[in-house]
Design a protein around this motif. Structure first.
Motif, mmCIF file in Angstrom:
data_model
loop_
_atom_site.group_PDB
_atom_site.id
_atom_site.type_symbol
_atom_site.label_atom_id
_atom_site.label_comp_id
_atom_site.label_asym_id
_atom_site.label_seq_id
_atom_site.Cartn_x
_atom_site.Cartn_y
_atom_site.Cartn_z
ATOM 1 N N LEU A 51 -17.551 6.774 -1.000
ATOM 2 C CA LEU A 51 -18.626 7.750 -1.218
ATOM 3 C C LEU A 51 -18.424 8.559 -2.495
ATOM 4 O O LEU A 51 -19.247 9.419 -2.822
ATOM 5 C CB LEU A 51 -18.722 8.703 -0.028
ATOM 6 C CG LEU A 51 -19.129 8.078 1.314
ATOM 7 C CD1 LEU A 51 -19.141 9.128 2.401
ATOM 8 C CD2 LEU A 51 -20.489 7.410 1.212
ATOM 9 N N GLN A 52 -17.300 8.308 -3.201
ATOM 10 C CA GLN A 52 -16.968 9.014 -4.450
ATOM 11 C C GLN A 52 -16.969 10.532 -4.239
ATOM 12 O O GLN A 52 -17.576 11.291 -4.985
ATOM 13 C CB GLN A 52 -17.934 8.617 -5.561
ATOM 14 C CG GLN A 52 -17.892 7.130 -5.906
ATOM 15 C CD GLN A 52 -18.701 6.776 -7.136
ATOM 16 O OE1 GLN A 52 -19.654 7.468 -7.482
ATOM 17 N NE2 GLN A 52 -18.315 5.709 -7.800
ATOM 18 N N HIS B 249 -8.837 6.079 -9.413
ATOM 19 C CA HIS B 249 -8.960 6.915 -10.613
ATOM 20 C C HIS B 249 -8.817 8.404 -10.301
ATOM 21 O O HIS B 249 -8.156 9.143 -11.044
ATOM 22 C CB HIS B 249 -10.315 6.680 -11.291
ATOM 23 C CG HIS B 249 -10.601 7.646 -12.405
ATOM 24 N ND1 HIS B 249 -9.924 7.604 -13.612
ATOM 25 C CD2 HIS B 249 -11.460 8.704 -12.479
ATOM 26 C CE1 HIS B 249 -10.370 8.578 -14.385
ATOM 27 N NE2 HIS B 249 -11.304 9.260 -13.733
ATOM 28 N N SER B 250 -9.415 8.850 -9.198
ATOM 29 C CA SER B 250 -9.363 10.274 -8.887
ATOM 30 C C SER B 250 -7.944 10.744 -8.581
ATOM 31 O O SER B 250 -7.607 11.904 -8.787
ATOM 32 C CB SER B 250 -10.284 10.593 -7.705
ATOM 33 O OG SER B 250 -9.932 9.835 -6.573
ATOM 34 N N MET B 251 -7.088 9.832 -8.091
ATOM 35 C CA MET B 251 -5.693 10.182 -7.836
ATOM 36 C C MET B 251 -4.876 10.161 -9.125
ATOM 37 O O MET B 251 -4.024 11.017 -9.360
ATOM 38 C CB MET B 251 -5.074 9.209 -6.819
ATOM 39 C CG MET B 251 -5.639 9.310 -5.414
ATOM 40 S SD MET B 251 -5.404 10.947 -4.670
ATOM 41 C CE MET B 251 -7.039 11.655 -4.832
ATOM 42 N N GLU B 252 -5.150 9.187 -9.968
ATOM 43 C CA GLU B 252 -4.396 9.050 -11.222
ATOM 44 C C GLU B 252 -4.730 10.171 -12.194
ATOM 45 O O GLU B 252 -3.858 10.696 -12.892
ATOM 46 C CB GLU B 252 -4.713 7.689 -11.862
ATOM 47 C CG GLU B 252 -3.763 7.285 -12.997
ATOM 48 C CD GLU B 252 -4.125 7.919 -14.332
ATOM 49 O OE1 GLU B 252 -3.222 8.095 -15.163
ATOM 50 O OE2 GLU B 252 -5.327 8.252 -14.525
ATOM 51 N N THR C 271 0.835 -1.213 0.000
ATOM 52 C CA THR C 271 0.000 0.000 0.000
ATOM 53 C C THR C 271 0.866 1.258 0.000
ATOM 54 O O THR C 271 0.337 2.371 0.056
ATOM 55 C CB THR C 271 -0.918 0.034 1.243
ATOM 56 O OG1 THR C 271 -0.120 0.154 2.432
ATOM 57 C CG2 THR C 271 -1.758 -1.222 1.323
ATOM 58 N N ASN C 272 2.167 1.076 -0.029
ATOM 59 C CA ASN C 272 3.109 2.184 0.043
ATOM 60 C C ASN C 272 3.802 2.419 -1.291
ATOM 61 O O ASN C 272 4.924 2.917 -1.318
ATOM 62 C CB ASN C 272 4.169 1.870 1.100
ATOM 63 C CG ASN C 272 4.352 3.019 2.075
ATOM 64 O OD1 ASN C 272 3.447 3.806 2.271
ATOM 65 N ND2 ASN C 272 5.523 3.112 2.655
ATOM 66 N N THR C 273 3.168 2.038 -2.373
ATOM 67 C CA THR C 273 3.757 2.196 -3.692
ATOM 68 C C THR C 273 2.947 3.199 -4.512
ATOM 69 O O THR C 273 1.755 3.408 -4.270
ATOM 70 C CB THR C 273 3.796 0.855 -4.441
ATOM 71 O OG1 THR C 273 2.451 0.396 -4.645
ATOM 72 C CG2 THR C 273 4.576 -0.188 -3.648
ATOM 73 N N GLU C 274 3.605 3.772 -5.490
ATOM 74 C CA GLU C 274 2.921 4.708 -6.371
ATOM 75 C C GLU C 274 1.811 4.016 -7.154
ATOM 76 O O GLU C 274 0.741 4.587 -7.379
ATOM 77 C CB GLU C 274 3.932 5.331 -7.328
ATOM 78 C CG GLU C 274 3.382 6.479 -8.142
ATOM 79 C CD GLU C 274 4.471 7.202 -8.886
ATOM 80 O OE1 GLU C 274 4.847 8.307 -8.459
ATOM 81 O OE2 GLU C 274 4.959 6.652 -9.898
ATOM 82 N N ALA C 275 2.081 2.750 -7.558
ATOM 83 C CA ALA C 275 1.081 1.994 -8.314
ATOM 84 C C ALA C 275 -0.211 1.853 -7.510
ATOM 85 O O ALA C 275 -1.317 1.947 -8.049
ATOM 86 C CB ALA C 275 1.627 0.626 -8.685
ATOM 87 N N PHE C 276 -0.065 1.621 -6.195
ATOM 88 C CA PHE C 276 -1.249 1.488 -5.346
ATOM 89 C C PHE C 276 -1.979 2.827 -5.242
ATOM 90 O O PHE C 276 -3.209 2.888 -5.321
ATOM 91 C CB PHE C 276 -0.847 1.001 -3.953
ATOM 92 C CG PHE C 276 -1.996 0.886 -2.993
ATOM 93 C CD1 PHE C 276 -2.811 -0.240 -2.989
ATOM 94 C CD2 PHE C 276 -2.281 1.908 -2.091
ATOM 95 C CE1 PHE C 276 -3.885 -0.345 -2.113
ATOM 96 C CE2 PHE C 276 -3.358 1.810 -1.215
ATOM 97 C CZ PHE C 276 -4.152 0.679 -1.231
#
Length: 392
Positions: free
Chosen positions: A109-110, A55-58, A45-50
């Motif tokens: 909750l989007q 979607h909102s982060m990417e 959970t400590n990776t950029e891929a995670f």
């Protein structure tokens, strides 16, 4: 229920064939397996891929990062999401992971799943991160950027001056470098984003005849259409709404002015150097802007003062109904910022006219933007011994 009782009895039954050493070794190995599994899951959970699997982060912060020096630079060293947003210290890392449960709830909750929602929340989210960076003295930054390793001679003279002073007090990096990896929130005329995040950007509708307070320092205008500025309306100043027109509002500013020159400066009260507004010379002399009610002499200085009301235009935003949140913010800022070097004097320790000189001597040792400086100084003046007689 029977199976539970059976398991419980089995676990409590003395071992017939296993030695104490075997049990201890088994427990040790199981502990290693458990810890290894826990740590592996934690690091996943400590990776950029995670991070960008959401979607909102990417789609927003990750794309913004790619446009900055933290993504691509001459040294080829790139910062990833966890480098900045997850503490390297183990105990703080676990605490941060627990805090991240709020993010999971937001994902369910989007809360920021569209561009519109993200932009509406950007200031709130940014302020929360700035506060965390400030709490940790920007340790995430300092894991890579070390004051002791900086090459001063390669910096400009101005940068040297600022950075050397910051190094002397081990200043938090985010005090000056907000927006270094992501776009800054839309703060309008704000130079005090944490303040605005706390008190809001103003009332949604202003009522004619209603009284409001300025949440920021605001420009004044001659009318509802011109871009020519007619002065400045100070933070935490009380105004009365006289008229609204589009995005602007005509306000009445009550106060006192010294009968010197054009009498451009409006003060909070007679004989007190608490600033409410500064008009341009043209505005102060403009017919219909300044109404005079009475005049009297200050026995301390011999100057003539006039009680006035200025009627002039400003933007509708950053006018709030309640003054208390501004004072609460100022009190907290004064308490936290001005106690770094010593115990700060109480608000009522000095009178209203003494505080500006004392406060200006203090702010050389702390980092405050102009709006915050003006607000804290006004808070100290309006809570000084001039108004609170209990201290003396």
């Amino acid at each position: 229920m029977k199976w539970f009782i059976t398991i419980w009895r089995t676990l409590n039954k003395p071992a017939k064939y296993l030695t104490l050493g075997t049990i201890s070794l088994s427990a040790f190995l199981m502990g290693i397996i458990f810890w290894g599994g826990f740590n592996t899951a934690l690091e996943m959970t400590n990776t950029e891929a995670f991070c960008i699997s959401c979607h909102s982060m990417e789609s927003k912060p990750y794309q913004e990062l790619q446009q900055t020096v933290h993504w691509s630079n001459h040294s080829g060293v790139r910062a990833t999401c966890p480098d900045c947003h997850v503490p390297h210290n183990w105990t703080r890392k676990i605490a941060r992971k627990m805090e991240a449960s709020h993010d999971v709830w937001g994902w369910l909750l989007q809360t920021v799943n569209t561009d519109e929602k993200f932009e509406a929340k950007r200031l709130e989210m940014a302020s929360r991160e700035w506060k965390r960076f400030d709490r940790d003295d920007s340790l995430a930054c300092k894991n890579c950027h070390d004051y002791a390793s900086m090459k001063w001679e390669s910096m400009s003279k101005l940068a040297q001056k600022q950075m050397k002073r910051a190094a002397e007090i081990d200043q938090s990096c985010v005090d000056c470098h907000k927006g270094i990896a992501h776009k800054l929130p839309d703060m309008g005329t704000s130079r005090a984003p944490e303040l605005i995040a706390q008190v809001g950007s103003g009332e949604s509708s202003l009522q004619v005849g209603g009284t409001y307070f300025t949440a920021l320092t605001k420009p004044l205008y001659f009318n509802d259409t011109t871009d020519v500025e007619a002065g400045t309306l100070n933070i935490a100043t009380k105004v009365t709404v006289l008229e609204t027109q589009g995005d602007r509002v005509k306000v009445g500013i009550d106060g006192w002015r010294k009968k010197v020159g054009a009498g451009r400066v409006i003060y909070y009260d007679f004989g007190l150097n608490i600033l409410s507004a500064q008009l341009s010379k043209e505005a102060a002399l403009e017919e219909g802007v300044m109404e005079i009610f009475e005049q009297k002499e200050d026995p301390m200085t011999g100057l003539q003062w006039q009680r006035v009301e200025a009627k002039i235009w400003t933007e509708k935003d950053f006018l709030v109904k309640d003054l208390q949140p501004l004072w609460d913010y100022a009190r907290e800022t004064y308490s936290t910022s001005c106690s770094v070097c010593h115990t700060q004097p109480s608000e009522a320790h000095f009178d209203a006219n003494t505080w500006p000189g004392m406060f200006q001597g203090m702010i050389a040792f702390v980092n405050m933007d102009q709006d915050t400086q003006a607000l804290v100084q006004k808070y100290l003046q309006e809570h000084s011994s001039t108004f609170d007689k209990s201290a003396h």
